[in-house]
Design a protein around this motif. Structure first.
Motif, mmCIF file in Angstrom:
data_model
loop_
_atom_site.group_PDB
_atom_site.id
_atom_site.type_symbol
_atom_site.label_atom_id
_atom_site.label_comp_id
_atom_site.label_asym_id
_atom_site.label_seq_id
_atom_site.Cartn_x
_atom_site.Cartn_y
_atom_site.Cartn_z
ATOM 1 N N ARG A 120 0.825 -1.212 0.000
ATOM 2 C CA ARG A 120 0.000 0.000 0.000
ATOM 3 C C ARG A 120 0.858 1.261 0.000
ATOM 4 N NH1 ARG A 120 -5.339 -1.057 3.820
ATOM 5 N NH2 ARG A 120 -5.845 -3.139 3.017
ATOM 6 N N VAL A 121 1.945 1.234 0.720
ATOM 7 C CA VAL A 121 2.851 2.382 0.750
ATOM 8 C C VAL A 121 3.420 2.646 -0.638
ATOM 9 C CG1 VAL A 121 5.097 3.188 1.581
ATOM 10 C CG2 VAL A 121 3.477 2.203 3.174
ATOM 11 N N GLN A 122 3.816 1.576 -1.313
ATOM 12 C CA GLN A 122 4.381 1.748 -2.650
ATOM 13 C C GLN A 122 3.378 2.393 -3.594
ATOM 14 O OE1 GLN A 122 5.523 -2.308 -3.335
ATOM 15 N NE2 GLN A 122 7.573 -2.048 -2.439
ATOM 16 N N SER A 123 2.130 2.003 -3.508
ATOM 17 C CA SER A 123 1.093 2.609 -4.342
ATOM 18 C C SER A 123 0.943 4.091 -4.019
ATOM 19 C CB SER A 123 -0.230 1.874 -4.125
ATOM 20 O OG SER A 123 -1.255 2.460 -4.902
ATOM 21 N N PHE A 124 0.967 4.419 -2.744
ATOM 22 C CA PHE A 124 0.866 5.812 -2.302
ATOM 23 C C PHE A 124 2.054 6.630 -2.812
ATOM 24 C CE2 PHE A 124 2.159 8.820 1.159
ATOM 25 C CZ PHE A 124 1.160 9.764 0.975
ATOM 26 N N LEU A 125 3.247 6.064 -2.730
ATOM 27 C CA LEU A 125 4.444 6.780 -3.154
ATOM 28 C C LEU A 125 4.474 6.980 -4.668
ATOM 29 C CD1 LEU A 125 7.142 5.096 -0.865
ATOM 30 C CD2 LEU A 125 6.040 7.324 -0.571
ATOM 31 N N ILE A 126 3.967 6.017 -5.419
ATOM 32 C CA ILE A 126 3.872 6.187 -6.875
ATOM 33 C C ILE A 126 2.965 7.368 -7.209
ATOM 34 C CG2 ILE A 126 2.916 5.149 -8.976
ATOM 35 C CD1 ILE A 126 3.972 2.453 -7.982
ATOM 36 N N ALA A 127 1.860 7.469 -6.493
ATOM 37 C CA ALA A 127 0.935 8.577 -6.719
ATOM 38 C C ALA A 127 1.587 9.917 -6.378
ATOM 39 C CB ALA A 127 -0.334 8.377 -5.885
ATOM 40 N N CYS A 128 2.340 9.954 -5.291
ATOM 41 C CA CYS A 128 2.982 11.199 -4.871
ATOM 42 C C CYS A 128 4.108 11.597 -5.825
ATOM 43 C CB CYS A 128 3.525 11.059 -3.454
ATOM 44 S SG CYS A 128 2.242 10.996 -2.190
ATOM 45 N N ALA A 129 4.881 10.627 -6.315
ATOM 46 C CA ALA A 129 5.949 10.934 -7.265
ATOM 47 C C ALA A 129 5.358 11.443 -8.582
ATOM 48 C CB ALA A 129 6.816 9.700 -7.515
ATOM 49 N N THR A 130 4.237 10.862 -8.978
ATOM 50 C CA THR A 130 3.534 11.342 -10.176
ATOM 51 C C THR A 130 3.121 12.795 -9.986
ATOM 52 O OG1 THR A 130 2.691 9.114 -10.653
ATOM 53 C CG2 THR A 130 1.552 10.969 -11.690
ATOM 54 N N GLU A 131 2.584 13.087 -8.818
ATOM 55 C CA GLU A 131 2.185 14.459 -8.502
ATOM 56 C C GLU A 131 3.405 15.394 -8.523
ATOM 57 O OE1 GLU A 131 0.854 17.003 -4.563
ATOM 58 O OE2 GLU A 131 0.371 14.868 -4.646
ATOM 59 N N GLY A 132 4.511 14.931 -7.952
ATOM 60 C CA GLY A 132 5.708 15.755 -7.911
ATOM 61 C C GLY A 132 6.203 16.123 -9.299
ATOM 62 N N PHE A 133 6.101 15.194 -10.250
ATOM 63 C CA PHE A 133 6.548 15.476 -11.618
ATOM 64 C C PHE A 133 5.555 16.398 -12.328
ATOM 65 C CE2 PHE A 133 7.350 14.890 -16.084
ATOM 66 C CZ PHE A 133 8.721 14.670 -16.177
ATOM 67 N N THR A 134 4.296 16.080 -12.213
ATOM 68 C CA THR A 134 3.302 16.866 -12.954
ATOM 69 C C THR A 134 3.166 18.286 -12.414
ATOM 70 O OG1 THR A 134 1.535 15.941 -11.543
ATOM 71 C CG2 THR A 134 1.985 14.824 -13.630
ATOM 72 N N GLU A 135 3.278 18.457 -11.092
ATOM 73 C CA GLU A 135 3.176 19.791 -10.506
ATOM 74 C C GLU A 135 4.383 20.656 -10.857
ATOM 75 O OE1 GLU A 135 0.687 21.265 -8.645
ATOM 76 O OE2 GLU A 135 -0.480 19.512 -9.296
ATOM 77 N N ASN A 136 5.496 20.028 -11.166
ATOM 78 C CA ASN A 136 6.718 20.780 -11.483
ATOM 79 C C ASN A 136 7.159 20.541 -12.923
ATOM 80 O OD1 ASN A 136 7.590 21.827 -8.646
ATOM 81 N ND2 ASN A 136 7.167 19.654 -8.310
ATOM 82 N N TYR A 137 6.207 20.210 -13.773
ATOM 83 C CA TYR A 137 6.513 19.821 -15.145
ATOM 84 C C TYR A 137 7.325 20.877 -15.895
ATOM 85 C CZ TYR A 137 5.843 18.295 -19.972
ATOM 86 O OH TYR A 137 6.060 17.902 -21.262
ATOM 87 N N GLU A 138 6.871 22.118 -15.865
ATOM 88 C CA GLU A 138 7.541 23.176 -16.618
ATOM 89 C C GLU A 138 8.968 23.389 -16.118
ATOM 90 O OE1 GLU A 138 4.418 23.369 -15.591
ATOM 91 O OE2 GLU A 138 3.377 23.459 -17.541
ATOM 92 N N ALA A 139 9.155 23.400 -14.793
ATOM 93 C CA ALA A 139 10.485 23.614 -14.226
ATOM 94 C C ALA A 139 11.426 22.470 -14.586
ATOM 95 C CB ALA A 139 10.393 23.771 -12.708
ATOM 96 N N ILE A 140 10.903 21.249 -14.582
ATOM 97 C CA ILE A 140 11.720 20.083 -14.953
ATOM 98 C C ILE A 140 12.145 20.170 -16.409
ATOM 99 C CG2 ILE A 140 11.629 17.586 -15.356
ATOM 100 C CD1 ILE A 140 9.877 17.388 -12.826
ATOM 101 N N MET A 141 11.212 20.529 -17.277
ATOM 102 C CA MET A 141 11.508 20.586 -18.704
ATOM 103 C C MET A 141 12.432 21.752 -19.059
ATOM 104 S SD MET A 141 10.078 17.923 -19.942
ATOM 105 C CE MET A 141 10.165 18.189 -21.703
ATOM 106 N N CYS A 142 12.508 22.738 -18.195
ATOM 107 C CA CYS A 142 13.409 23.877 -18.412
ATOM 108 C C CYS A 142 14.763 23.669 -17.741
ATOM 109 C CB CYS A 142 12.777 25.165 -17.882
ATOM 110 S SG CYS A 142 11.357 25.747 -18.831
ATOM 111 N N GLY A 143 14.905 22.585 -16.993
ATOM 112 C CA GLY A 143 16.150 22.324 -16.289
ATOM 113 C C GLY A 143 16.310 23.120 -15.025
ATOM 114 N N GLU A 144 15.221 23.661 -14.497
ATOM 115 C CA GLU A 144 15.291 24.518 -13.313
ATOM 116 C C GLU A 144 14.959 23.791 -12.018
ATOM 117 O OE1 GLU A 144 12.623 27.690 -14.127
ATOM 118 O OE2 GLU A 144 13.868 28.560 -15.739
ATOM 119 N N TYR A 145 14.348 22.634 -12.101
ATOM 120 C CA TYR A 145 13.928 21.930 -10.888
ATOM 121 C C TYR A 145 15.128 21.233 -10.259
ATOM 122 C CZ TYR A 145 10.953 19.225 -7.746
ATOM 123 O OH TYR A 145 10.355 18.695 -6.629
ATOM 124 N N GLN A 146 15.328 21.432 -8.957
ATOM 125 C CA GLN A 146 16.528 20.940 -8.290
ATOM 126 C C GLN A 146 16.227 20.123 -7.032
ATOM 127 O OE1 GLN A 146 19.516 21.015 -9.475
ATOM 128 N NE2 GLN A 146 19.086 22.309 -11.244
#
Length: 468
Positions: free
Chosen positions: A318-344
């Motif tokens: 169950r934890v792994q499922s929760f963490l997958i959801a949170c990592a997905t959120e982390g990428f999508t919420e910071n999508y523009e910064a990641i694609m610009c190379g600004e996310y650190q």
């Protein structure tokens, strides 16, 4: 950065004389990567390399192989989630369903090879090799001078910041000698994804706020290839966006597996885990402590034979499922910064999983890595690797130095080194000066030692010290 370039299928060696023979092969370039990896000896050797418990005889606890399979699986799941997000929300009008499939296949492969360069005995093996170089290079001479005065600052820094991630890039691009000097000849998109730290050894800063500068990403010997790959994919000195996903998959795999393995091995009591989880709040959708106790009470009611074990193992899922959801959120919420190379930061920063990930790491450190049993194992492992480093490095330096005479033991030590690694060295050293050749020969030693399994390193040490 653009996905059309980031997902480059280009390889070091391209083209075939008889393309018509492959008309029935409908695999994508990244699917071909997968088959190259799982059929390799380097990948198979991960079955005898430590994840947490060195030389463990249990059939349950993870090895580097099983850990890599788990990372591969989590990476693909994250790729599916994130690829679907990009399509559903139109984040990139040029992003296609085929690109989503390519992302999944790249991450599937990246998970398999992300630890392939690690030396025997896990991360402590990396520490031992780094510390050996720091302690001994000043005491080894070449041409009558200490190596610290002979090698360039960049060469020295490569050894002082020795890193399994940089070694993985080196292994799959140069050392896995199959057809020629191009290693496994994997796609540039995949190779770029496994470089977690796109920085050379002179610019490593373990205390930097920039996540990509904390460790070594590539050696001087491999710099030209790295630049060629990053230029092709358009990442420059930035992390490839898929690297963030790979890192999250790795974090999910090892932080949850460490807890499960520690419980099964008897290092972590159920009461201690529940006590640590009770301190944190992961939000209403997933209560870490509440879910664990619900599983335990349910197991008791059903009269499970081992209710605590049942609760821990099912809680991990169950934890792994929760963490997958949170990592997905982390990428999508910071999508523009990641694609610009600004996310650190990592993908869990700012999500409901951030505190949980910290606690899982703390629990593993407290109940496993700081125990007398693990310390005793690490002391023994350090002795093995330090002995091998001394014997092989000294032999390599004497071989390189016309002012030093090799003895019969030196010649025998060098004879042990894999012919494939020697071929790689010979190719890389062509046209190089004496100092560059010396650097490459020392690097050849780390190449060989990193390619050893735990059992082989231990057995070789025992044979060479007559401790049978």
């Amino acid at each position: 950065m653009e996905w059309s370039r980031l997902l480059s299928p280009k390889r070091q060696r391209t083209g075939r004389k008889h393309k018509e023979k492959n008309r029935t092969d409908l695999r994508s370039s990244f699917e071909k990567d997968y088959h190259r990896i799982i059929g390799s000896a380097s990948f198979r050797r991960l079955q005898d390399k430590t994840q947490v418990f060195p030389l463990d005889r249990s059939d349950f606890v993870r090895t580097r192989l099983t850990h890599s399979l788990e990372v591969s699986s989590f990476g693909k799941s994250l790729g599916q989630n994130i690829g679907e997000y990009i399509l559903a929300y139109g984040k990139d009008p040029e992003f296609t369903p085929q690109m989503k499939e390519d992302i999944c296949n790249i991450l599937l492969c990246a998970g398999l090879i992300h630890d392939i360069g690690n030396p025997p005995f896990g991360h402590f093996g990396e520490t031992t090799i780094r510390e050996w170089f720091e302690e001994h290079l000043s005491g080894i001479t070449y041409g009558g001078k200490p190596l610290t005065q002979v090698l360039t600052p960049r060469m020295l820094a490569d050894f002082y910041y020795f890193e399994g991630n940089a070694q993985a890039f080196r292994l799959v691009t140069k050392l896995h000698y199959l057809v020629d000097e191009t290693g496994m000849n994997l796609t540039f998109a995949l190779l770029n994804t496994i470089v977690k730290y796109p920085v050379d050894s002179l610019h490593v800063d373990p205390y930097s706020e920039k996540i990509q500068q904390k460790k070594l990403g590539y050696y001087l010997a491999d710099e030209e290839l790295f630049f060629k790959i990053s230029s092709e994919t358009g990442t420059g000195n930035n992390r490839h966006p898929l690297t963030f996903i790979l890192e999250a998959a790795d974090d999910i795999a090892y932080k949850t597996a460490d807890i499960e393995d520690a419980y099964v091995k008897g290092f972590l009591p159920f009461s201690a885990l529940s006590r640590e989880l009770e301190k944190i709040d992961t939000g209403e959708t997933f209560q870490a402590y509440g879910h664990l106790m619900d599983l335990y009470r349910g197991a008791v009611e059903r009269q499970e034979e081992e209710p605590e074990a049942y609760a821990v193992k099912n809680w991990i899922v169950r934890v792994q499922s929760f963490l997958i959801a949170c990592a997905t959120e982390g990428f999508t919420e910071n999508y523009e910064a990641i694609m610009c190379g600004e996310y650190q930061k990592d993908l869990f920063a700012g999500t409901k999983a951030e505190e949980l990930m910290d606690v899982l790491g703390h629990v593993a450190e407290k109940y496993v890595f700081m125990t007398d049993e693990i310390y005793k194992m690490e002391v023994a492992e350090s002795r093995i690797l330090s002995f091998l480093m001394e014997k092989f490095v000294m032999a390599a330096v004497r071989y390189s130095d016309p002012k030093q005479k090799m003895d019969s033991i030196d010649r025998r030590m060098l004879a042990f080194i894999s012919d494939n690694y020697k071929k790689a060295y010979q190719h890389q050293s062509q046209g190089k000066g004496d100092i560059e050749k010396l650097y490459l020969r020392i690097l050849l030693v780390t190449d060989y030692i990193c390619g050893m399994t735990d059992s082989y390193a231990k057995r070789l040490y025992q044979e060479l010290t007559a401790k049978i």
